[in-house]
Motif scaffolding. Structure first.
Motif, PDB file in Angstrom:
ATOM      1  N   GLN A 346       0.821  -1.212   0.000  1.00 59.78           N
ATOM      2  CA  GLN A 346       0.000   0.000   0.000  1.00 59.78           C
ATOM      3  C   GLN A 346       0.857   1.266   0.000  1.00 59.78           C
ATOM      4  OE1 GLN A 346      -3.910  -0.637   2.468  1.00 59.78           O
ATOM      5  NE2 GLN A 346      -2.283  -1.882   3.426  1.00 59.78           N
ATOM      6  N   GLU A 347       2.021   1.203   0.661  1.00 59.16           N
ATOM      7  CA  GLU A 347       2.937   2.347   0.620  1.00 59.16           C
ATOM      8  C   GLU A 347       3.429   2.591  -0.803  1.00 59.16           C
ATOM      9  OE1 GLU A 347       3.989   4.432   2.981  1.00 59.16           O
ATOM     10  OE2 GLU A 347       2.977   3.522   4.694  1.00 59.16           O
ATOM     11  N   ASN A 349       1.488   2.340  -3.320  1.00 59.66           N
ATOM     12  CA  ASN A 349       0.257   2.699  -4.061  1.00 59.66           C
ATOM     13  C   ASN A 349      -0.470   1.493  -4.638  1.00 59.66           C
ATOM     14  OD1 ASN A 349       0.605   5.525  -3.633  1.00 59.66           O
ATOM     15  ND2 ASN A 349       2.127   5.538  -5.281  1.00 59.66           N
ATOM     16  N   TYR A 350      -0.280   0.343  -4.030  1.00 60.99           N
ATOM     17  CA  TYR A 350      -1.055  -0.830  -4.430  1.00 60.99           C
ATOM     18  C   TYR A 350      -2.408  -0.742  -3.729  1.00 60.99           C
ATOM     19  CZ  TYR A 350      -2.207  -5.674  -5.549  1.00 60.99           C
ATOM     20  OH  TYR A 350      -2.824  -6.814  -6.028  1.00 60.99           O
ATOM     21  N   ASN A 351      -3.474  -0.764  -4.486  1.00 63.42           N
ATOM     22  CA  ASN A 351      -4.821  -0.604  -3.931  1.00 63.42           C
ATOM     23  C   ASN A 351      -5.255  -1.887  -3.216  1.00 63.42           C
ATOM     24  OD1 ASN A 351      -7.641  -0.303  -3.518  1.00 63.42           O
ATOM     25  ND2 ASN A 351      -7.717   1.209  -5.165  1.00 63.42           N
ATOM     26  N   ALA A 352      -5.662  -1.729  -1.961  1.00 65.46           N
ATOM     27  CA  ALA A 352      -6.058  -2.890  -1.165  1.00 65.46           C
ATOM     28  C   ALA A 352      -7.285  -3.594  -1.731  1.00 65.46           C
ATOM     29  CB  ALA A 352      -6.332  -2.460   0.276  1.00 65.46           C
ATOM     30  N   LEU A 382      -6.816  -7.600  -0.837  1.00 63.43           N
ATOM     31  CA  LEU A 382      -5.778  -7.678   0.181  1.00 63.43           C
ATOM     32  C   LEU A 382      -6.284  -8.302   1.483  1.00 63.43           C
ATOM     33  CD1 LEU A 382      -2.831  -6.865   0.893  1.00 63.43           C
ATOM     34  CD2 LEU A 382      -3.757  -4.753   1.844  1.00 63.43           C
ATOM     35  N   TYR A 505      -3.765   2.407   5.654  1.00 67.13           N
ATOM     36  CA  TYR A 505      -3.098   1.166   5.249  1.00 67.13           C
ATOM     37  C   TYR A 505      -3.067   0.172   6.413  1.00 67.13           C
ATOM     38  CZ  TYR A 505      -1.330   4.214   1.509  1.00 67.13           C
ATOM     39  OH  TYR A 505      -1.220   5.093   0.472  1.00 67.13           O
ATOM     40  N   ALA A 508      -6.531  -1.399   6.940  1.00 65.53           N
ATOM     41  CA  ALA A 508      -6.843  -2.458   5.979  1.00 65.53           C
ATOM     42  C   ALA A 508      -6.176  -3.781   6.389  1.00 65.53           C
ATOM     43  CB  ALA A 508      -6.388  -2.046   4.576  1.00 65.53           C
TER      44      ALA A 508
END
Length: 610
Positions: A346-347, A349-352, A382, A505, A508
């Motif tokens: 997520q850091e 920019n991967y969308n959960a 995720l 983040y 999630a």
């Protein structure tokens, strides 16, 4: 004329006498003056020299400080023990030195027979050479014959004291651990002191203990106190004529640990002496509530004199009970590493909410990394991937974000470095040398498959149970990392740093970990009335010296989710699955902490495999 000559002769002889008397008188005067200087003017100097030669200084050890748990329960104490000693000078014989040594040895043999205490079990007088060595080196000191004798022997010596010249009973403090094996790897043990004494500072010393491992070693100076001193006045042959106490010993200071005895006992019972470890931390201040390692050993048996057979049973045991598995040994973490990969994703920019399809095996880059579910989980986001502990999902995510991102978050979580806990031999674990230190370029042999393996907690990553408990506590506190501590010497814990992890983040990831416990691979960590977030893990390895494939099994958890009070990590060196084997251990620890009944959860083997 003849009379006058006689008178002159007499006068001459008188002068001869006077001339002879003058040197004699001068010599007598010089002798008297010298005696005056020696006996009057210089007497303080010679008196001090004589005193230095005739007095012997003896180091007297202090009583060792006690150790308590956070609730005041005694963990390490001192108890008085009786020792039978002999003052060899009481058996002095005229003539050769050997006359006295022979008399002492004969007396010890007779005493051994009377007391029914074999000489072979004597502390310092097993042979005639031992006795001779003592008499030549430490004659004024008592020769310790037998230690830790029962009261019947004491009563016998008191009754027959007149027939036992030189025999005495001395009380020595002995270190004792009231709870036997409990917290053995935390408390450590003591041994005979190796304190270095400056030449001339002390002539003799009484038996003294010092810490040899763990807390007993790290806080030895505080626990030992300040030794005292006694004086002995001896003659030219070393026989004692006077004894006095010059300085009283100052007892050592007590220690209060952060451990909770009830939790520690629960954790050790859950391990059931199977090779593994359980660590519980209060995430709010870093207090170590439980630090259990198995197999363990009885630390009371480690107090000198140690039975040789007992010590050999520990050192020759292939399961290495002297090793603290919670701190000193690092293992591949398996899937309990995935929450931190999820933070890293997520850091980057991967969308959960992004879905990825799992068909049961990851095959990119010619890899063949299987999922716990051989038929695959289908599409997962995720949170679902954490809940199901899906390997292909995290292999895909890991290779997508790259090893730099994974390592950055792992290091922020405290992996790959020592926590600094107050125990010796801590392992730093291992994070891979992904980039060359000099050039900064990716290592030539590194491949995307290596990254995929690290993303599921295998390959070149190893961690300790303490590190994973600490990382879990940091996650529970939203990125606030507290320094782990075992000694409660300050009212509050120390914050190491606040990590720059985005709150959304973390939320999630925690939602995924909550799902692990409510309906995923970690159902066995459920307890009544408390919301638990957790993660299971299994890491394959080849057992040393064999070709057998075995599994390290793990679980991490914290609770309550809304207000974390405890974070736990459980690990078994060998098992079948994290949820099946490590989950119930965490459940027992949480149930004890929150004082609720642990409900056994039954689930299919596949669900609990990871």
């Amino acid at each position: 004329m003849e009379i006058k000559h006689a008178e002159n002769s007499l006068t001459i002889r008188s002068w001869h006498v006077i001339l002879l008397a003058l040197p004699i008188l001068l010599g007598i005067f010089c002798l008297v003056q010298r005696l005056w200087n020696v006996q009057v003017l210089d007497s303080p100097q010679y008196g001090a020299a004589q005193s230095a030669q005739s007095f012997r200084r003896v180091l007297v050890p202090a009583i060792r400080g006690k150790i308590y748990d956070r609730n005041g329960i005694l963990l390490a104490d001192n108890k008085p023990t009786y020792a039978i000693v002999l003052y060899c000078e009481q058996h002095r014989k005229p003539g050769k030195w050997s006359n006295t040594t022979n008399a002492v040895n004969t007396f010890i043999d007779e005493l051994s027979e009377r007391l029914q205490l074999p000489r072979e079990t004597s502390a310092n007088a097993r042979t005639a050479k031992d006795v001779e060595r003592h008499m030549r080196q430490s004659l004024p000191m008592p020769l310790i014959l037998w230690k830790d004798v029962d009261y019947s022997k004491v009563a016998y010596i008191s009754e027959w004291a007149d027939e036992l010249p030189g025999v005495d009973i001395i009380t020595f403090p002995k270190r004792t651990y009231p709870n036997g094996t409990l917290a053995a790897h935390v408390l450590g043990y003591v041994g005979a002191s190796t304190r270095q004494i400056k030449r001339g500072q002390y002539h003799y010393r009484l038996p003294e203990f010092e810490g040899r491992s763990a807390i007993e070693y790290r806080y030895n100076d505080r626990l030992s106190g300040e030794p005292g001193e006694s004086l002995l006045r001896v003659d030219s042959r070393g026989y004692t004529h006077y004894r006095s106490i010059h300085r009283q010993a100052t007892p050592g200071k007590d220690l209060t640990l952060t451990l909770d005895v009830n939790l520690q006992r629960t954790a050790e019972a859950a391990l059931a002496n199977r090779p593994g470890a359980i660590v519980a931390i209060d995430p709010r201040n870093g207090d170590i509530l439980t630090l259990a390692s198995a197999p363990t050993y009885n630390i009371d048996m480690m107090v000198p004199p140690i039975e040789k057979s007992f010590y050999q049973s520990l050192t020759q045991n292939p399961e290495k009970p002297l090793i603290n598995r919670a701190v000193q040994t690092a293992y591949a973490p398996g899937s309990i590493f995935k929450p931190f990969v999820a933070i890293a994703a997520q850091e980057e920019n991967y969308n959960a909410d992004t879905l990825h399809d799992c068909n049961g095996i990851y095959t990119d880059y010619n890899a063949r990394l299987r999922c716990a579910n051989r038929y695959g989980h289908g599409e997962l986001d995720l949170r679902g991937a954490l809940m199901k502990s899906c390997n292909p999902y995290f292999c895909y995510v890991g290779t997508s974000i790259g090893m730099d991102a994974i390592l950055r978050v792992a290091k922020q979580a405290g992996l790959g470095k020592r926590t600094g806990i107050d125990l010796g031999g801590e392992s730093a674990g291992h994070l891979p040398a992904y980039r060359d230190k000099k050039t900064g370029e990716v290592a030539r042999r590194w491949t995307p498959v290596d990254t995929a393996q690290c993303a599921i907690g295998q390959g070149q990553i190893t961690t300790t149970p303490l590190q994973m408990a600490h990382a879990t506590a940091t996650l529970a506190m939203g990125g606030k990392a507290m320094r782990p501590r075992l000694v409660a010497d300050t009212p509050e814990g120390e914050c190491i740093e606040v990590l720059p992890w985005n709150h959304d983040y973390i939320t999630a990831v925690i939602e995924g970990m909550e799902a692990v416990v409510t309906g995923g691979t970690g159902k066995t960590m459920q307890i009544k009335g408390v919301n638990v977030a957790g993660k299971t893990g299994t890491a394959e390895f080849i057992k040393e010296g064999t070709r057998e494939r075995k599994k390290h099994v793990w679980c991490i958890a914290f609770a309550p989710i809304e207000n974390p009070q405890i974070a736990v990590c459980a690990m078994l060196d060998e098992g079948s699955g994290g949820g099946k084997d490590a989950g119930p251990m965490i459940q027992q620890v949480l149930a004890t902490y929150f004082n609720v009944d642990a409900t056994k959860v039954y689930a299919d083997e596949e669900t609990l495999e990871d």
